[in-house]
Scaffold this motif. Structure first.
Motif, PDB file in Angstrom:
ATOM      1  N   GLY A  81      74.013  50.444  86.960  1.00 14.59           N
ATOM      2  CA  GLY A  81      73.675  49.878  85.657  1.00 14.59           C
ATOM      3  C   GLY A  81      74.724  50.173  84.612  1.00 14.59           C
ATOM      4  N   ARG A  82      74.354  49.926  83.347  1.00 19.29           N
ATOM      5  CA  ARG A  82      75.322  50.107  82.283  1.00 19.29           C
ATOM      6  C   ARG A  82      74.979  51.356  81.472  1.00 19.29           C
ATOM      7  NH1 ARG A  82      72.802  48.167  77.860  1.00 19.29           N
ATOM      8  NH2 ARG A  82      70.854  47.132  78.399  1.00 19.29           N
ATOM      9  N   ALA A  83      75.965  51.860  80.748  1.00 26.50           N
ATOM     10  CA  ALA A  83      75.828  53.145  80.054  1.00 26.50           C
ATOM     11  C   ALA A  83      74.928  53.031  78.829  1.00 26.50           C
ATOM     12  CB  ALA A  83      77.200  53.650  79.628  1.00 26.50           C
ATOM     13  N   LEU A  84      74.006  53.962  78.704  1.00 28.53           N
ATOM     14  CA  LEU A  84      73.191  54.076  77.492  1.00 28.53           C
ATOM     15  C   LEU A  84      73.695  55.223  76.625  1.00 28.53           C
ATOM     16  CD1 LEU A  84      69.696  53.569  79.149  1.00 28.53           C
ATOM     17  CD2 LEU A  84      71.020  51.904  77.828  1.00 28.53           C
ATOM     18  N   SER A  85      74.130  56.287  77.259  1.00 28.96           N
ATOM     19  CA  SER A  85      74.733  57.392  76.502  1.00 28.96           C
ATOM     20  C   SER A  85      75.585  58.213  77.453  1.00 28.96           C
ATOM     21  CB  SER A  85      73.670  58.266  75.829  1.00 28.96           C
ATOM     22  OG  SER A  85      72.779  58.796  76.778  1.00 28.96           O
ATOM     23  N   CYS A  86      76.510  58.949  76.894  1.00 31.77           N
ATOM     24  CA  CYS A  86      77.438  59.755  77.693  1.00 31.77           C
ATOM     25  C   CYS A  86      77.873  60.915  76.812  1.00 31.77           C
ATOM     26  CB  CYS A  86      78.632  58.895  78.119  1.00 31.77           C
ATOM     27  SG  CYS A  86      79.766  59.746  79.229  1.00 31.77           S
ATOM     28  N   LYS A  87      77.381  62.098  77.120  1.00 32.05           N
ATOM     29  CA  LYS A  87      77.630  63.253  76.260  1.00 32.05           C
ATOM     30  C   LYS A  87      78.350  64.348  77.028  1.00 32.05           C
ATOM     31  CE  LYS A  87      73.614  62.488  73.346  1.00 32.05           C
ATOM     32  NZ  LYS A  87      74.357  61.910  72.217  1.00 32.05           N
ATOM     33  N   GLY A  88      79.388  64.879  76.436  1.00 33.83           N
ATOM     34  CA  GLY A  88      80.083  66.003  77.047  1.00 33.83           C
ATOM     35  C   GLY A  88      79.160  67.201  77.117  1.00 33.83           C
ATOM     36  N   ILE A  89      79.122  67.875  78.262  1.00 36.38           N
ATOM     37  CA  ILE A  89      78.285  69.061  78.369  1.00 36.38           C
ATOM     38  C   ILE A  89      79.143  70.298  78.562  1.00 36.38           C
ATOM     39  CG2 ILE A  89      76.205  67.861  79.123  1.00 36.38           C
ATOM     40  CD1 ILE A  89      76.762  68.719  81.937  1.00 36.38           C
ATOM     41  N   ALA A  90      78.651  71.392  78.033  1.00 31.81           N
ATOM     42  CA  ALA A  90      79.405  72.651  78.028  1.00 31.81           C
ATOM     43  C   ALA A  90      79.139  73.389  79.317  1.00 31.81           C
ATOM     44  CB  ALA A  90      78.997  73.482  76.817  1.00 31.81           C
ATOM     45  N   GLU A  91      79.562  72.800  80.427  1.00 30.06           N
ATOM     46  CA  GLU A  91      79.225  73.395  81.712  1.00 30.06           C
ATOM     47  C   GLU A  91      80.407  73.275  82.650  1.00 30.06           C
ATOM     48  OE1 GLU A  91      74.920  73.259  82.729  1.00 30.06           O
ATOM     49  OE2 GLU A  91      75.710  72.106  84.379  1.00 30.06           O
ATOM     50  N   GLY A  92      80.623  74.305  83.440  1.00 33.72           N
ATOM     51  CA  GLY A  92      81.745  74.263  84.369  1.00 33.72           C
ATOM     52  C   GLY A  92      83.008  74.704  83.653  1.00 33.72           C
ATOM     53  N   VAL A  93      83.699  75.650  84.243  1.00 34.70           N
ATOM     54  CA  VAL A  93      84.889  76.180  83.586  1.00 34.70           C
ATOM     55  C   VAL A  93      86.111  75.321  83.911  1.00 34.70           C
ATOM     56  CG1 VAL A  93      86.373  78.223  83.419  1.00 34.70           C
ATOM     57  CG2 VAL A  93      83.916  78.489  83.664  1.00 34.70           C
ATOM     58  N   TYR A 108      80.253  65.304  81.844  1.00 32.99           N
ATOM     59  CA  TYR A 108      79.483  64.485  80.904  1.00 32.99           C
ATOM     60  C   TYR A 108      78.119  64.220  81.503  1.00 32.99           C
ATOM     61  CZ  TYR A 108      84.141  63.793  79.289  1.00 32.99           C
ATOM     62  OH  TYR A 108      85.404  64.038  78.849  1.00 32.99           O
ATOM     63  N   LEU A 109      77.121  64.280  80.661  1.00 34.38           N
ATOM     64  CA  LEU A 109      75.815  63.802  81.075  1.00 34.38           C
ATOM     65  C   LEU A 109      75.777  62.315  80.772  1.00 34.38           C
ATOM     66  CD1 LEU A 109      72.948  64.807  82.072  1.00 34.38           C
ATOM     67  CD2 LEU A 109      72.303  64.144  79.781  1.00 34.38           C
ATOM     68  N   LEU A 110      75.664  61.526  81.808  1.00 35.99           N
ATOM     69  CA  LEU A 110      75.725  60.074  81.695  1.00 35.99           C
ATOM     70  C   LEU A 110      74.337  59.499  81.941  1.00 35.99           C
ATOM     71  CD1 LEU A 110      77.335  57.357  81.712  1.00 35.99           C
ATOM     72  CD2 LEU A 110      77.687  57.747  84.174  1.00 35.99           C
ATOM     73  N   HIS A 111      73.831  58.761  80.964  1.00 36.51           N
ATOM     74  CA  HIS A 111      72.561  58.058  81.162  1.00 36.51           C
ATOM     75  C   HIS A 111      72.875  56.577  81.253  1.00 36.51           C
ATOM     76  CE1 HIS A 111      68.294  56.926  79.599  1.00 36.51           C
ATOM     77  NE2 HIS A 111      68.415  56.762  80.876  1.00 36.51           N
ATOM     78  N   THR A 112      72.480  55.970  82.343  1.00 38.17           N
ATOM     79  CA  THR A 112      72.662  54.527  82.495  1.00 38.17           C
ATOM     80  C   THR A 112      71.293  53.887  82.674  1.00 38.17           C
ATOM     81  OG1 THR A 112      72.712  54.384  84.909  1.00 38.17           O
ATOM     82  CG2 THR A 112      74.765  55.042  83.818  1.00 38.17           C
ATOM     83  N   THR A 113      71.276  52.575  82.711  1.00 36.08           N
ATOM     84  CA  THR A 113      70.010  51.894  82.983  1.00 36.08           C
ATOM     85  C   THR A 113      69.509  52.232  84.387  1.00 36.08           C
ATOM     86  OG1 THR A 113      71.374  49.963  83.513  1.00 36.08           O
ATOM     87  CG2 THR A 113      70.342  49.989  81.354  1.00 36.08           C
ATOM     88  N   GLY A 114      70.363  52.853  85.208  1.00 36.63           N
ATOM     89  CA  GLY A 114      69.952  53.239  86.561  1.00 36.63           C
ATOM     90  C   GLY A 114      69.532  54.690  86.695  1.00 36.63           C
TER      91      GLY A 114
END
Lengths: 321, 321
Positions: A22-34, A39-45
Motif C-alpha cells: 500500500g501507500r504511506a500514511l506516516s513515516c517517523k524516525g525512531i530512536a532505536e538501534g545504534v 523508521y516506523l512506517l505506517h502504510t495502508t497495508g
C-alpha cells in the motif's frame, strides 16, 4: 542510531511502489538501534520498520542477516520478517543506502527484566540455536577473539583517558584470552547481541528477537555468555545468580549444554565482556556529532570483565558445574 | 529531541492504568520534536504519542497548550487531541516529568513542499486563527520582539564564532526591529512554529498541525511571516515568490488581511527570521551532549534575515501591496 538519514517524499513513494504493502500514511524516525536509521512506517497495508543501513553495516552481509530472519521466522522463532518486494527481493536502496522493510514486531524491551524473563530468554535462545542449524549461509564472527586486538589497537593510545591503567589491563586480558580461548565447542548461528533492548516481550512472553545485525556463526555457548553479561548483572554492578540460574535452566530445558561448554562459560563470559568493552570504548572515544544515541559507558563492562576474571568456575555464577 | 528520557516498564503500566486506552503493546522513542521526549505508544486501544515535557517547556504553560489542542480539535482544525484520563485530566507525570498522551495523527511531514501545499497551509492557518478566537486562556509570546535581546545577550560574546561580524549585525537588526516593530495588528492565538516538520499531509491535504508548544497570543500576520520564512525559501536560499503568493492566497481566501497587516509583512518576516536565528544560534553554541536531534544551522536564518531587510515592501515577495 549512529546517523539519521532523511528520506525524501518522492524517495519513500518510489520505494513503496516496489512492494505490495500500500501507500504511506506516516513515516517517523525512531530512536532505536545504534547502527542504522530506523523508521516506523505506517502504510495502508499495516505497520513496518524501514531500516536504512548506515556505514557500519557491510552491505555484503545483508543477505545473511535478512535471509536468517526469513529462515528463523519460518521456523517459528519469534522474529520480524523481511518484506519482499514484487520482484522477490527484500534488499534494495533508499537515499543512497541499502534498505529493507521489516514487519513491525509488537512488544516492549524491558528496562528491568526479572528472573522469569531470563528463563524465557534462555529457552527461546536455545530454540533459535536449534532453528538455525539448517541455515546455509555463513558469516564468521568478526568480533570474536581474533577481532579484539585490532579494535584494542584503535583505542589503546587514548584508553587511559577513560580509566587510568585501562590500556595495560586490556593488554593483559587480551593476551590471556587469546592464549586460552576455547575451541571445538558446538557452533552454529548465534544472535551475538542479545541485550534486553533486542528482545520484545508481550504479556510476559518473548514476542520478538530483533536487531540481527551482529548475527554470525560461532559457539552457541558464547551467545549464552553474552546474555549472562547483558541480563544477569544489576544496575549497581552486582551479579544476580538467580537470573543466571534461570537463564541456564531455560536454555538447558531445550538444549542441554555439553560439559565442555559449561566449563568454558567463565572464559566465554570474560571474552564477551571484553568484546562489548572494546566496541563501547571505541565508540566513546570516537563520538559522532549529532548521533541520535549517546554512546554507552565502557566502564560498565570493565567491571563485568573483572568479575568474570575472578570467577573460579561456573560455581562463581551460582551454577552447578 | 533535546533529551531522551527512559520510561520504566512499571512507570508505563502505572500511567496507562489512569486511562481507558487499554494496555501497552509497544512504546518506541521517536526522533521528533526538538523540545521534548516523544514515544509512539501502541496500546490495545490504538496508537498514541506519549510526550514527556523536558526542561525547556514551562509546566505552567501546559494547560494552555493542551487546552488549545482540545479547543481547536473541537472546531475541526486538524490537530491531534489530548487523551483525558479517567479523572478527566490530560496532564500528568511520568519519570518525574510532566507528560501527556495525544492521539496519533497520521500524515507525513513534507521534505519538499510545493506551491499547492503552501496554498493549503495558508487556508488552514487562517482557519486555525479564526477557530482560536474564542479560546479563553492566554499566553504572551515570550519569543517576540521583547524576548530577542536577552536571547541575543546570551550568545553575543560567542556569536562571531559562527560568522565573523554576526554580533554587530544582530545588534543593528535588533535596534531597528525594536524601534519599528508594528503594534495594533489583529491578534489572537498563533501556532508560532509552523515549519514543514509540524504539518502532516495525507493525500495532498493537511491532516494535522502538530507541536503546539510555542503557541501563544500574538499578531496573526506574524504567524504568516513565520510561514513565509519556513515554507517559501528553497534549500539554496532563494525566495520562491510562487509559493509565497499561494500561501497568501490560501490565507486570504479564508481571512483577508487588513492593509496594515500586508504593509507590516516585510518587517514581521524580518522579525521572524531573527527569532529563529537567535534560538538556533543559542542552541548551536550550547549543544547538549547526547542530544537526539542535531542543532540546526543558524546561518540559514541570517540569509533570510538579510533578504527581508533588503525587501522594500510586499512587492519584493512577489505580493501585490
Amino acid at each position: 542510531m549512529a546517523v539519521y538519514t532523511e528520506i525524501g517524499d518522492d524517495e519513500l513513494d518510489d520505494l513503496l511502489h516496489q512492494y505490495d504493502i500500500g501507500r504511506a500514511l506516516s513515516c517517523k524516525g525512531i530512536a532505536e538501534g545504534v547502527e542504522n536509521s530506523n523508521y516506523l512506517l505506517h502504510t495502508t497495508g499495516g505497520y513496518f520498520i524501514l531500516t536504512l543501513y548506515e556505514k557500519r553495516v557491510n552491505p555484503a552481509d545483508l543477505p545473511f542477516f535478512l535471509g536468517l530472519m526469513d529462515h528463523l521466522a519460518g521456523r517459528q522463532v519469534p522474529c520480524p520478517t523481511p518484506i519482499h518486494g514484487r520482484d522477490g527481493a527484500a534488499l534494495r536502496a533508499v537515499a543512497g543506502r541499502p534498505a529493507a522493510i521489516i514487519a513491525f514486531a509488537e512488544g516492549r524491551a524491558l528496562t528491568k527484566p526479572g528472573p522469569d524473563h531470563c528463563q524465557r530468554l534462555g529457552a527461546a535462545l536455545a530454540e533459535l540455536h536449534l532453528a538455525g542449524s539448517d541455515f546455509t549461509r555463513e558469516r564468521p564472527n568478526a568480533l570474536s577473539v581474533g577481532g579484539w586486538r585490532p579494535l584494542f589497537e584503535a583505542s589503546r593510545a587514548r584508553a587511559d583517558e577513560v580509566a587510568p591503567g585501562l590500556a595495560a589491563e586490556l593488554e593483559g586480558e587480551l593476551a590471556a584470552l587469546e592464549a586460552g580461548w576455547p575451541g571445538g565447542l558446538p557452533e552454529g548461528v548465534i544472535h551475538a547481541d542479545l541485550f534486553p533492548d533486542n528482545v520484545l516481550f508481550l504479556d510476559g512472553r518473548i514476542n520478538a528477537f530483533i536487531d540481527f545485525y551482529f548475527a554470525c556463526n560461532d559457539a552457541f555457548a558464547y551467545d549464552l555468555a553474552i546474555c549472562l553479561n547483558a541480563w544477569c548483572f544489576e544496575k549497581d554492578g552486582s551479579f544476580n545468580a538467580t537470573k543466571a540460574r534461570k537463564l541456564m535452566a531455560g536454555y538447558q530445558g531445550v538444549r542441554p549444554l555439553e560439559a565442555a561448554e559449561m566449563a568454558a562459560l567463565p572464559l566465554l563470559a570474560r571474552g564477551a565482556a571484553i568484546r562489548f568493552l572494546l566496541t563501547r570504548l571505541y565508540d566513546w572515544l570516537n563520538q559522532i556529532e549529532g548521533a541520535l544515541v549517546k554512546p554507552k559507558n565502557p566502564l560498565e563492562y570493565l567491571a563485568k570483565l573483572r568479575f568474570h576474571r575472578d570467577a573460579g568456575g561456573p560455581g562463581a555464577y551460582g551454577l552447578d558445574a
